[in-house]
Design a protein around this motif. Structure first.
Motif, PDB file in Angstrom:
ATOM      1  N   SER A 126      10.825  81.641  39.797  1.00 31.28           N
ATOM      2  CA  SER A 126      11.992  82.439  39.395  1.00 31.28           C
ATOM      3  C   SER A 126      12.973  81.675  38.515  1.00 31.28           C
ATOM      4  O   SER A 126      13.869  82.263  37.930  1.00 31.28           O
ATOM      5  CB  SER A 126      12.731  82.936  40.640  1.00 31.28           C
ATOM      6  N   GLY A 127      12.793  80.350  38.421  1.00 29.57           N
ATOM      7  CA  GLY A 127      13.681  79.555  37.587  1.00 29.57           C
ATOM      8  C   GLY A 127      14.831  78.915  38.329  1.00 29.57           C
ATOM      9  O   GLY A 127      15.645  78.209  37.719  1.00 29.57           O
ATOM     10  N   ASN A 128      14.943  79.150  39.637  1.00 28.52           N
ATOM     11  CA  ASN A 128      15.985  78.469  40.414  1.00 28.52           C
ATOM     12  C   ASN A 128      15.755  76.964  40.438  1.00 28.52           C
ATOM     13  O   ASN A 128      16.697  76.180  40.469  1.00 28.52           O
ATOM     14  CB  ASN A 128      16.036  79.021  41.843  1.00 28.52           C
ATOM     15  N   PHE A 129      14.496  76.567  40.474  1.00 29.74           N
ATOM     16  CA  PHE A 129      14.102  75.178  40.276  1.00 29.74           C
ATOM     17  C   PHE A 129      13.399  75.078  38.933  1.00 29.74           C
ATOM     18  O   PHE A 129      12.628  75.970  38.576  1.00 29.74           O
ATOM     19  CB  PHE A 129      13.136  74.699  41.362  1.00 29.74           C
ATOM     20  N   THR A 130      13.628  74.018  38.206  1.00 30.59           N
ATOM     21  CA  THR A 130      12.966  73.816  36.920  1.00 30.59           C
ATOM     22  C   THR A 130      12.207  72.504  36.937  1.00 30.59           C
ATOM     23  O   THR A 130      12.496  71.615  37.743  1.00 30.59           O
ATOM     24  CB  THR A 130      14.002  73.791  35.782  1.00 30.59           C
ATOM     25  N   PRO A 131      11.201  72.361  36.055  1.00 35.71           N
ATOM     26  CA  PRO A 131      10.486  71.079  35.974  1.00 35.71           C
ATOM     27  C   PRO A 131      11.462  69.923  35.796  1.00 35.71           C
ATOM     28  O   PRO A 131      12.389  69.999  34.995  1.00 35.71           O
ATOM     29  CB  PRO A 131       9.591  71.274  34.749  1.00 35.71           C
ATOM     30  N   ILE A 158       9.662  77.547  48.090  1.00 34.06           N
ATOM     31  CA  ILE A 158       9.818  76.538  47.033  1.00 34.06           C
ATOM     32  C   ILE A 158       9.127  77.016  45.759  1.00 34.06           C
ATOM     33  O   ILE A 158       9.688  76.948  44.658  1.00 34.06           O
ATOM     34  CB  ILE A 158       9.254  75.181  47.484  1.00 34.06           C
ATOM     35  N   ILE A 159       7.881  77.493  45.907  1.00 36.07           N
ATOM     36  CA  ILE A 159       7.162  78.002  44.739  1.00 36.07           C
ATOM     37  C   ILE A 159       7.896  79.201  44.152  1.00 36.07           C
ATOM     38  O   ILE A 159       8.000  79.353  42.927  1.00 36.07           O
ATOM     39  CB  ILE A 159       5.719  78.392  45.130  1.00 36.07           C
ATOM     40  N   GLY A 160       8.427  80.062  45.016  1.00 41.55           N
ATOM     41  CA  GLY A 160       9.181  81.214  44.523  1.00 41.55           C
ATOM     42  C   GLY A 160      10.393  80.790  43.720  1.00 41.55           C
ATOM     43  O   GLY A 160      10.700  81.371  42.678  1.00 41.55           O
ATOM     44  N   ASP A 161      11.090  79.753  44.187  1.00 39.97           N
ATOM     45  CA  ASP A 161      12.244  79.243  43.438  1.00 39.97           C
ATOM     46  C   ASP A 161      11.813  78.637  42.108  1.00 39.97           C
ATOM     47  O   ASP A 161      12.549  78.716  41.115  1.00 39.97           O
ATOM     48  CB  ASP A 161      12.983  78.192  44.275  1.00 39.97           C
ATOM     49  N   ARG A 185       2.163  88.522  35.813  1.00 41.00           N
ATOM     50  CA  ARG A 185       3.307  88.615  36.718  1.00 41.00           C
ATOM     51  C   ARG A 185       4.242  87.421  36.562  1.00 41.00           C
ATOM     52  O   ARG A 185       5.463  87.563  36.644  1.00 41.00           O
ATOM     53  CB  ARG A 185       2.808  88.730  38.165  1.00 41.00           C
ATOM     54  N   MET A 186       3.668  86.244  36.351  1.00 39.26           N
ATOM     55  CA  MET A 186       4.507  85.061  36.115  1.00 39.26           C
ATOM     56  C   MET A 186       5.321  85.235  34.846  1.00 39.26           C
ATOM     57  O   MET A 186       6.508  84.899  34.804  1.00 39.26           O
ATOM     58  CB  MET A 186       3.637  83.811  36.037  1.00 39.26           C
ATOM     59  N   ALA A 187       4.678  85.748  33.791  1.00 41.89           N
ATOM     60  CA  ALA A 187       5.391  85.950  32.521  1.00 41.89           C
ATOM     61  C   ALA A 187       6.507  86.974  32.685  1.00 41.89           C
ATOM     62  O   ALA A 187       7.618  86.802  32.169  1.00 41.89           O
ATOM     63  CB  ALA A 187       4.406  86.407  31.446  1.00 41.89           C
ATOM     64  N   VAL A 233      19.776  71.071  42.079  1.00 43.17           N
ATOM     65  CA  VAL A 233      19.694  72.172  43.014  1.00 43.17           C
ATOM     66  C   VAL A 233      21.081  72.495  43.543  1.00 43.17           C
ATOM     67  O   VAL A 233      21.855  71.597  43.866  1.00 43.17           O
ATOM     68  CB  VAL A 233      18.773  71.801  44.198  1.00 43.17           C
ATOM     69  N   ASN A 234      21.399  73.769  43.622  1.00 42.96           N
ATOM     70  CA  ASN A 234      22.672  74.189  44.175  1.00 42.96           C
ATOM     71  C   ASN A 234      22.649  74.007  45.688  1.00 42.96           C
ATOM     72  O   ASN A 234      21.988  74.742  46.411  1.00 42.96           O
ATOM     73  CB  ASN A 234      22.919  75.666  43.834  1.00 42.96           C
ATOM     74  N   ARG A 235      23.407  73.043  46.191  1.00 37.42           N
ATOM     75  CA  ARG A 235      23.379  72.721  47.613  1.00 37.42           C
ATOM     76  C   ARG A 235      24.122  73.759  48.452  1.00 37.42           C
ATOM     77  O   ARG A 235      23.998  73.773  49.679  1.00 37.42           O
ATOM     78  CB  ARG A 235      23.997  71.337  47.854  1.00 37.42           C
ATOM     79  N   GLU A 236      24.905  74.634  47.806  1.00 38.26           N
ATOM     80  CA  GLU A 236      25.692  75.597  48.574  1.00 38.26           C
ATOM     81  C   GLU A 236      24.885  76.837  48.934  1.00 38.26           C
ATOM     82  O   GLU A 236      25.255  77.583  49.824  1.00 38.26           O
ATOM     83  CB  GLU A 236      26.928  76.013  47.760  1.00 38.26           C
ATOM     84  N   VAL A 237      23.791  77.067  48.205  1.00 41.07           N
ATOM     85  CA  VAL A 237      23.007  78.269  48.452  1.00 41.07           C
ATOM     86  C   VAL A 237      22.131  78.062  49.680  1.00 41.07           C
ATOM     87  O   VAL A 237      21.422  77.075  49.799  1.00 41.07           O
ATOM     88  CB  VAL A 237      22.109  78.590  47.234  1.00 41.07           C
ATOM     89  N   ARG A 238      22.203  79.019  50.621  1.00 37.70           N
ATOM     90  CA  ARG A 238      21.345  78.983  51.801  1.00 37.70           C
ATOM     91  C   ARG A 238      20.538  80.270  51.835  1.00 37.70           C
ATOM     92  O   ARG A 238      21.088  81.363  51.738  1.00 37.70           O
ATOM     93  CB  ARG A 238      22.174  78.842  53.085  1.00 37.70           C
ATOM     94  N   LEU A 239      19.236  80.130  51.951  1.00 36.85           N
ATOM     95  CA  LEU A 239      18.358  81.291  51.967  1.00 36.85           C
ATOM     96  C   LEU A 239      17.818  81.505  53.365  1.00 36.85           C
ATOM     97  O   LEU A 239      17.396  80.565  54.032  1.00 36.85           O
ATOM     98  CB  LEU A 239      17.193  81.090  51.000  1.00 36.85           C
TER      99      LEU A 239
END
Length: 233
Positions: free
Chosen positions: A38-43, A32-35, A229-231, A2-8
């Motif tokens: 969207s691919g910001n977090f991956t399995p 968290i689910i949105g990330d 929508r997920m696809a 996870v990119n620790r510099e990004v603040r949402l």
């Protein structure tokens, strides 16, 4: 990682159109689910409370509660003394959850018609009309919450708390995924309203089979809309 510099700023995310009294942990959970979607977090991503506190600019308490719920829903795996690991939010997972939903919800709708009073049916019609206005209002998160209340009112009439408990535990995550993608969009307004209308007509005609089938069709269609929508995301 996870990119620790990004603040949402959660107040500037999709959560800004959520009900004003929505708890912060639900906004965090949606983020968290949105990330993940969207691919910001991956399995396999390793998450810690400190990382998420920094990312979402909120305190530890809502982060802890959001993580606890996502663990219970099978999206996160706890790693002893090291935080959490994200599991895959796959099409198979979504389909399996909807298989559970469609079976239980159609059964509860069938039973609810058998048990509903005239007062119950009138109340459902009123909730349906109010929900229609909210769906078209441009406030998708508010409409989403009212949609949950609408369905819960139907299933409450069936008087099967055990089935409702199973249903609630397995559907929170797909609701969160849908909300993370923006909730209701204009292209589905009329479709969803028509699906709900069929459910209400099943009650008003005192036809358990029709109501059960209407719910079966509605939940199945909701699954397909979410997967598309997920696809696309």
């Amino acid at each position: 990682m996870v990119n620790r510099e990004v603040r949402l700023d959660l107040s500037k995310s999709v959560a800004k159109i959520a009900p004003l009294n929505e708890p912060t942990y639900l906004r965090v959970k949606r983020a968290i689910i949105g990330d993940l979607v969207s691919g910001n977090f991956t399995p396999g991503t390793h998450l810690t409370i400190e990382t998420l506190t920094s990312r979402y600019a909120v305190s530890h308490m809502p982060i802890r509660e959001a993580l606890r719920q996502l663990e219970g829903e099978g999206i996160l795996i706890s790693i002893a003394h090291r935080g959490f690991r994200i599991e895959a939010l796959t099409e198979t997972y979504i389909r399996n959850i909807y298989d559970i939903r469609v079976g239980i919800e159609s059964m509860l709708a069938h039973r609810a018609v058998e048990m509903a009073t005239e007062i119950d049916i009138a109340a459902l019609r009123q909730m349906h009309e109010e929900l229609n206005a909210l769906i078209r209002s441009g406030k998708p998160m508010v409409a989403s919450q009212e949609n949950i209340a609408f369905h819960q009112r139907i299933y409450g009439i069936a008087n099967n708390p055990e089935a409702e408990q199973i249903l609630e535990g397995r559907t929170r995550v797909v609701r969160t995924v849908a909300d993370s993608l923006g909730g209701y969009t204009p292209d589905v307004f009329d479709v969803v309203i028509a699906e709900h209308e069929k459910i209400i007509l099943g009650f008003e005609s005192r036809d358990p089979e029709a109501a059960g089938q209407a719910v079966f069709d509605h939940v199945s269609a909701a699954r397909d809309r979410l997967l598309r929508r997920m696809a696309a995301k």
